[in-house]
Design a protein around this motif. Structure first.
Motif, mmCIF file in Angstrom:
data_model
loop_
_atom_site.group_PDB
_atom_site.id
_atom_site.type_symbol
_atom_site.label_atom_id
_atom_site.label_comp_id
_atom_site.label_asym_id
_atom_site.label_seq_id
_atom_site.Cartn_x
_atom_site.Cartn_y
_atom_site.Cartn_z
ATOM 1 N N THR A 11 -7.690 -0.816 12.655
ATOM 2 C CA THR A 11 -6.823 0.357 12.556
ATOM 3 C C THR A 11 -5.350 0.044 12.814
ATOM 4 O OG1 THR A 11 -7.439 0.912 14.818
ATOM 5 C CG2 THR A 11 -8.588 2.086 13.056
ATOM 6 N N ASP A 12 -5.033 -1.179 13.264
ATOM 7 C CA ASP A 12 -3.624 -1.573 13.409
ATOM 8 C C ASP A 12 -2.996 -1.693 12.024
ATOM 9 O OD1 ASP A 12 -4.015 -1.811 16.116
ATOM 10 O OD2 ASP A 12 -3.987 -4.014 16.150
ATOM 11 N N TYR A 13 -1.771 -1.236 11.904
ATOM 12 C CA TYR A 13 -1.080 -1.375 10.616
ATOM 13 C C TYR A 13 -0.808 -2.842 10.286
ATOM 14 C CZ TYR A 13 -0.121 3.691 10.641
ATOM 15 O OH TYR A 13 -0.230 5.062 10.630
ATOM 16 N N GLY A 14 -0.528 -3.635 11.295
ATOM 17 C CA GLY A 14 -0.199 -5.037 11.047
ATOM 18 C C GLY A 14 1.234 -5.177 10.572
ATOM 19 N N ASP A 15 1.514 -6.298 9.914
ATOM 20 C CA ASP A 15 2.872 -6.627 9.502
ATOM 21 C C ASP A 15 3.158 -6.158 8.080
ATOM 22 O OD1 ASP A 15 3.469 -7.911 11.933
ATOM 23 O OD2 ASP A 15 2.560 -9.779 11.251
ATOM 24 N N TYR A 16 4.435 -6.144 7.759
ATOM 25 C CA TYR A 16 4.900 -5.795 6.408
ATOM 26 C C TYR A 16 5.569 -7.029 5.800
ATOM 27 C CZ TYR A 16 4.123 -1.011 8.010
ATOM 28 O OH TYR A 16 3.549 0.144 8.503
ATOM 29 N N PHE A 17 5.320 -7.225 4.528
ATOM 30 C CA PHE A 17 5.852 -8.396 3.834
ATOM 31 C C PHE A 17 6.492 -7.996 2.515
ATOM 32 C CE2 PHE A 17 2.364 -9.843 6.431
ATOM 33 C CZ PHE A 17 2.729 -11.110 6.875
ATOM 34 N N MET A 18 7.653 -8.588 2.217
ATOM 35 C CA MET A 18 8.129 -8.534 0.844
ATOM 36 C C MET A 18 7.208 -9.434 0.015
ATOM 37 S SD MET A 18 12.305 -8.643 1.174
ATOM 38 C CE MET A 18 12.422 -9.985 2.373
ATOM 39 N N TRP A 19 7.125 -9.185 -1.277
ATOM 40 C CA TRP A 19 6.230 -9.964 -2.141
ATOM 41 C C TRP A 19 6.763 -11.384 -2.273
ATOM 42 C CZ3 TRP A 19 5.963 -12.183 -7.200
ATOM 43 C CH2 TRP A 19 4.667 -12.321 -7.718
ATOM 44 N N SER A 67 -0.511 -10.212 -8.141
ATOM 45 C CA SER A 67 -0.264 -10.132 -9.590
ATOM 46 C C SER A 67 1.095 -9.518 -9.910
ATOM 47 C CB SER A 67 -1.347 -9.281 -10.263
ATOM 48 O OG SER A 67 -2.631 -9.818 -10.030
ATOM 49 N N LEU A 68 1.908 -10.279 -10.643
ATOM 50 C CA LEU A 68 3.196 -9.774 -11.121
ATOM 51 C C LEU A 68 2.945 -8.785 -12.251
ATOM 52 C CD1 LEU A 68 6.295 -10.499 -10.679
ATOM 53 C CD2 LEU A 68 6.065 -11.868 -12.763
ATOM 54 N N ASP A 69 3.758 -7.730 -12.317
ATOM 55 C CA ASP A 69 3.674 -6.817 -13.463
ATOM 56 C C ASP A 69 4.602 -7.356 -14.554
ATOM 57 O OD1 ASP A 69 3.785 -4.872 -15.353
ATOM 58 O OD2 ASP A 69 4.221 -3.229 -13.993
ATOM 59 N N PRO A 70 4.051 -7.818 -15.676
ATOM 60 C CA PRO A 70 4.879 -8.459 -16.698
ATOM 61 C C PRO A 70 5.746 -7.492 -17.497
ATOM 62 C CG PRO A 70 2.624 -8.283 -17.477
ATOM 63 C CD PRO A 70 2.633 -7.769 -16.054
ATOM 64 N N GLU A 71 5.489 -6.187 -17.388
ATOM 65 C CA GLU A 71 6.152 -5.211 -18.258
ATOM 66 C C GLU A 71 7.543 -4.832 -17.786
ATOM 67 O OE1 GLU A 71 4.090 -3.548 -20.893
ATOM 68 O OE2 GLU A 71 3.035 -5.393 -20.404
ATOM 69 N N PRO A 126 11.580 -7.674 -11.186
ATOM 70 C CA PRO A 126 10.265 -8.149 -10.784
ATOM 71 C C PRO A 126 9.581 -7.090 -9.922
ATOM 72 C CG PRO A 126 11.942 -9.298 -9.528
ATOM 73 C CD PRO A 126 12.653 -8.418 -10.518
ATOM 74 N N THR A 127 8.508 -6.570 -10.454
ATOM 75 C CA THR A 127 7.674 -5.656 -9.688
ATOM 76 C C THR A 127 6.279 -6.237 -9.734
ATOM 77 O OG1 THR A 127 7.157 -4.309 -11.612
ATOM 78 C CG2 THR A 127 9.037 -3.606 -10.293
ATOM 79 N N SER A 128 5.548 -6.025 -8.664
ATOM 80 C CA SER A 128 4.210 -6.569 -8.579
ATOM 81 C C SER A 128 3.238 -5.441 -8.305
ATOM 82 C CB SER A 128 4.153 -7.600 -7.474
ATOM 83 O OG SER A 128 5.052 -8.633 -7.813
ATOM 84 N N ASP A 170 2.991 -0.380 -9.484
ATOM 85 C CA ASP A 170 3.836 -1.533 -9.229
ATOM 86 C C ASP A 170 4.996 -1.133 -8.334
ATOM 87 O OD1 ASP A 170 4.202 -0.945 -12.545
ATOM 88 O OD2 ASP A 170 5.784 -0.394 -11.174
ATOM 89 N N MET A 171 5.517 -2.133 -7.617
ATOM 90 C CA MET A 171 6.553 -1.903 -6.616
ATOM 91 C C MET A 171 7.528 -3.067 -6.672
ATOM 92 S SD MET A 171 7.451 0.195 -4.160
ATOM 93 C CE MET A 171 6.111 1.051 -3.328
ATOM 94 N N ALA A 172 8.805 -2.771 -6.475
ATOM 95 C CA ALA A 172 9.816 -3.836 -6.416
ATOM 96 C C ALA A 172 9.447 -4.831 -5.320
ATOM 97 C CB ALA A 172 11.188 -3.238 -6.146
#
Length: 202
Positions: A29-37, A164-168, A172-174, A188-190
């Protein structure tokens, strides 16, 4: 090290095992860490901006020329390379971030339900229960995300990065999987946005 590598075998067709907790979390239930892609160390909300984003060469906005010059190295075949994969680097072994297809399998081949106040912890999130053994499940808390110094959707949405990168897209959004009280999908998100990472392995 303090890295939690507990996992659950949900009986998925692919044989993939999912981590019990987000990276940086001690319990489910811990959120944990946040990471940029593409970041292999946890990022603070203030760090999550284009000028600090991996694969952006320090530019204040998205630098397409630079990204395109490194794209084949950092995400061959559209999948984040192991050296930039937070789960691979932090958890070790055969651990990695899930692909878009892995996320789709998790949703399709488990029974999933949104739960408020999971086990009395005050945490909301999505429970994915095995269809072959209902005692097996993973819980993914609605940790939201962060960007440019602010948190968003905490308690209301779960956001878990895929590799997975979003190619469209022009920037760059993944792909990431997200869930709310009434929806489950991937979008997808920046790559400069901080989101949860949940490891998988075979």
């Amino acid at each position: 090290g303090g890295v939690n590598t507990e996992y659950v075998d949900l009986g998925l067709p692919s044989g993939l095992k999912w981590a019990k907790c987000n990276i940086g979390a001690k319990t489910e239930t811990d959120y944990g860490d946040y990471f940029m892609w593409g970041s292999t160390k946890a990022n603070t909300p203030d760090e999550c901006r284009w000028k600090n984003a991996p694969f952006n060469n320090g530019s204040d906005s998205y630098n397409s020329t630079y990204f395109n010059s490194v794209k084949d190295t950092v995400c061959p075949n559209g999948i984040l390379a192991k050296e930039y994969d937070a789960a691979a680097q932090i958890m070790g072994g055969n651990w990695r971030m899930p692909t878009k297809g892995d996320c789709r399998e998790l949703a399709r081949d488990t029974t999933n339900e949104w739960i408020e106040d999971f086990k009395g912890t005050g945490v909301n999130g999505m429970k994915f229960t095995s269809k072959t053994d209902t005692t097996k499940y993973i819980f993914i808390p609605a940790a939201g995300g962060c960007v440019e110094g602010s948190m968003f959707n905490v308690g209301d949405e779960g956001h878990v990065w895929s590799s997975s990168l979003d190619p469209e897209w022009v920037q760059p959004t993944s792909f990431y999987m997200y869930f709310t009280s009434d929806d489950w999908d991937y979008n997808d998100m920046a790559i400069c946005v901080g989101q949860s990472v949940r490891g998988v392995f075979k």
